[in-house]
Scaffold this motif. Structure first.
Motif, short mmCIF file in Angstrom:
data_model
loop_
_atom_site.label_atom_id
_atom_site.label_comp_id
_atom_site.label_asym_id
_atom_site.label_seq_id
_atom_site.Cartn_x
_atom_site.Cartn_y
_atom_site.Cartn_z
N ARG A 1 0.99 -18.58 27.07
CA ARG A 1 1.13 -19.80 27.86
C ARG A 1 -0.13 -20.66 27.82
NH1 ARG A 1 4.59 -18.18 33.34
NH2 ARG A 1 6.33 -17.19 32.26
N GLU A 2 -1.12 -20.23 27.09
CA GLU A 2 -2.37 -20.99 26.99
C GLU A 2 -2.24 -22.11 25.97
OE1 GLU A 2 -6.16 -18.49 28.03
OE2 GLU A 2 -5.13 -17.51 26.37
N PRO A 3 -3.12 -23.12 26.07
CA PRO A 3 -3.03 -24.27 25.15
C PRO A 3 -3.09 -23.89 23.68
CG PRO A 3 -4.44 -24.82 27.01
CD PRO A 3 -4.10 -23.36 27.15
N TRP A 4 -3.91 -22.88 23.31
CA TRP A 4 -4.00 -22.53 21.89
C TRP A 4 -2.64 -22.11 21.33
CZ3 TRP A 4 -2.31 -17.88 20.14
CH2 TRP A 4 -2.24 -16.81 21.04
N ALA A 5 -1.83 -21.42 22.16
CA ALA A 5 -0.52 -20.96 21.70
C ALA A 5 0.49 -22.10 21.62
CB ALA A 5 0.01 -19.87 22.63
N LEU A 6 0.20 -23.20 22.30
CA LEU A 6 1.12 -24.34 22.31
C LEU A 6 0.78 -25.37 21.25
CD1 LEU A 6 1.33 -24.80 26.19
CD2 LEU A 6 2.82 -23.44 24.70
N VAL A 7 -0.29 -25.11 20.48
CA VAL A 7 -0.67 -26.04 19.41
C VAL A 7 0.38 -26.04 18.30
CG1 VAL A 7 -2.34 -26.38 17.53
CG2 VAL A 7 -3.14 -25.98 19.85
N GLY A 8 1.07 -24.92 18.14
CA GLY A 8 2.08 -24.81 17.09
C GLY A 8 3.09 -25.94 17.15
N GLN A 9 3.52 -26.36 15.98
CA GLN A 9 4.44 -27.49 15.87
C GLN A 9 5.59 -27.12 14.95
OE1 GLN A 9 4.48 -30.97 17.16
NE2 GLN A 9 6.52 -30.42 16.41
N GLN A 10 6.81 -27.11 15.52
CA GLN A 10 7.97 -26.89 14.67
C GLN A 10 8.07 -28.02 13.65
OE1 GLN A 10 9.97 -24.18 14.79
NE2 GLN A 10 8.62 -23.37 16.37
N GLU A 11 8.81 -27.78 12.57
CA GLU A 11 8.90 -28.77 11.50
C GLU A 11 9.35 -30.12 12.05
OE1 GLU A 11 11.65 -29.44 7.61
OE2 GLU A 11 10.50 -27.57 7.67
N VAL A 12 8.55 -31.14 11.76
CA VAL A 12 8.87 -32.49 12.20
C VAL A 12 8.79 -33.43 11.01
CG1 VAL A 12 8.07 -32.17 14.57
CG2 VAL A 12 6.45 -32.90 12.82
N ALA B 1 4.76 -28.71 9.51
CA ALA B 1 4.99 -27.62 10.47
C ALA B 1 3.72 -26.79 10.58
CB ALA B 1 6.16 -26.75 10.03
N LEU B 2 3.42 -26.35 11.82
CA LEU B 2 2.22 -25.55 12.08
C LEU B 2 2.60 -24.38 12.98
CD1 LEU B 2 -0.90 -25.04 12.26
CD2 LEU B 2 -0.90 -26.60 14.22
N GLN B 3 2.20 -23.19 12.57
CA GLN B 3 2.44 -21.99 13.38
C GLN B 3 1.11 -21.30 13.64
OE1 GLN B 3 5.33 -19.42 11.55
NE2 GLN B 3 6.79 -21.06 11.20
N ILE B 4 0.91 -20.84 14.87
CA ILE B 4 -0.29 -20.06 15.21
C ILE B 4 0.17 -18.83 15.97
CG2 ILE B 4 -0.67 -21.47 17.28
CD1 ILE B 4 -3.69 -20.88 16.92
N ALA B 5 -0.36 -17.68 15.57
CA ALA B 5 0.05 -16.42 16.19
C ALA B 5 -1.18 -15.55 16.40
CB ALA B 5 1.06 -15.70 15.30
N ASP B 6 -1.12 -14.71 17.42
CA ASP B 6 -2.19 -13.76 17.69
C ASP B 6 -2.06 -12.58 16.73
OD1 ASP B 6 -4.04 -12.00 18.66
OD2 ASP B 6 -3.27 -11.94 20.71
#
Length: 290
Positions: free
Chosen positions: A77-88, A96-101
């Protein structure tokens, strides 16, 4: 009046010259079109690379800021996890951008230092994924060597696993360059059950995490849960994937970012691994019958 032979020869020569000239002009036009197409593709590739770099940079900024603003926890729920962007859609293509721990999984390179506990965790993962029982011992045997694993795919050549077994194992396991804890704030529910090895405790923790978005040491104490070593609440390694399509060129890059303390005690985020983007032309659309 009969045509003079010399005039016929001249006519033939003129026709030959015209044919050659037409061929040269056609070749020049074709080469010009090819050069234009190649230039357009290079331009599209350059734009894609710029967008890929920008995507990775946005993830780096978010992760560095999080080191300062919320160093005690890393959760989804932190901002870093919300940076991801589904394909637009973007002009001329998509982004598209995905970020995962990366520490949401079990790090196989932990095995040499984690002893029997690590081997038991891996064996439970193997059983959960319905993999052959000898997968765990084969991986453990490979890790008796001084060199750590570099990629999950290396298990095919170095531990005798099949590509399918590696793909299935990668759902809950990974390879990172140093010893890491499993982050219980980002680990999937099934891995949380593996960690606790207790269905009741696992469901309790899953419920708390679902309600408030994260777990803390106080939550574990209140639930009477004592986790073994190798489990934590923060992470240092993250996976970023950027996919860009411009015109008929598609590019993708995967990188591993590491958070650490830099010179002067300043937080920094660096890319320690990048899979070089490969250019791929989009396949032509199949013709459809009217």
């Amino acid at each position: 009046m009969p045509r003079e032979p010399e005039k016929g020869v001249v006519l033939i020569n003129v026709l030959v010259i015209l044919a050659l000239t037409a061929s040269v002009v056609y070749a020049m036009i074709s080469l010009s079109d090819l050069a234009i197409l190649r230039s357009q593709r290079f331009s599209a590739a350059g734009q894609a690379l710029a967008l890929i770099s920008g995507g990775e940079a946005s993830a780096i900024v978010a992760l560095r800021r999080d080191m300062t603003e919320a160093p005690q926890t890393d959760n989804l729920r932190e901002p870093w996890a919300l940076v991801g962007q589904q394909e637009v859609p973007i002009e001329g293509g998509s982004f598209a951008l995905q970020i995962a721990d990366a520490q949401a999984k079990f790090n196989l390179n932990n095995l040499p230092q984690s002893g029997a506990l690590g081997a038991q965790t891996l064996q439970r993962i193997v059983a959960l994924l319905d993999l052959p029982a000898d997968v765990g011992p084969r991986i453990a045997a490979r890790l008796t060597q001084p060199q750590p694993l570099v990629r999950m795919a290396d298990l095919v050549a170095e531990a005798g696993l099949t590509p399918d077994e590696v793909t299935r194992l990668a759902q809950l396991a990974t390879v990172l360059p140093s010893r890491t804890d499993i982050n219980i704030n980002t680990a999937p529910d099934v891995l949380l059950a593996v960690i606790t090895d207790n269905p009741v405790q696992a469901r309790s923790l899953q419920g708390i995490r679902k309600r408030q978005g994260f777990l803390t040491p106080k939550d574990l104490a209140a639930a009477n849960v004592i986790l073994a070593s190798g489990v934590g609440f923060v992470s240092r390694y993250f996976e970023v994937t950027v996919d860009v399509t411009i015109a008929d060129t598609a590019q993708s890059m995967q990188s591993i970012l590491q958070r650490r303390t830099g010179r002067g005690g300043q937080p920094e985020v660096v890319a320690i691994f990048r899979q070089s983007p490969q250019v791929a032309a989009k396949p032509p659309q199949a013709a459809t019958s009217p």
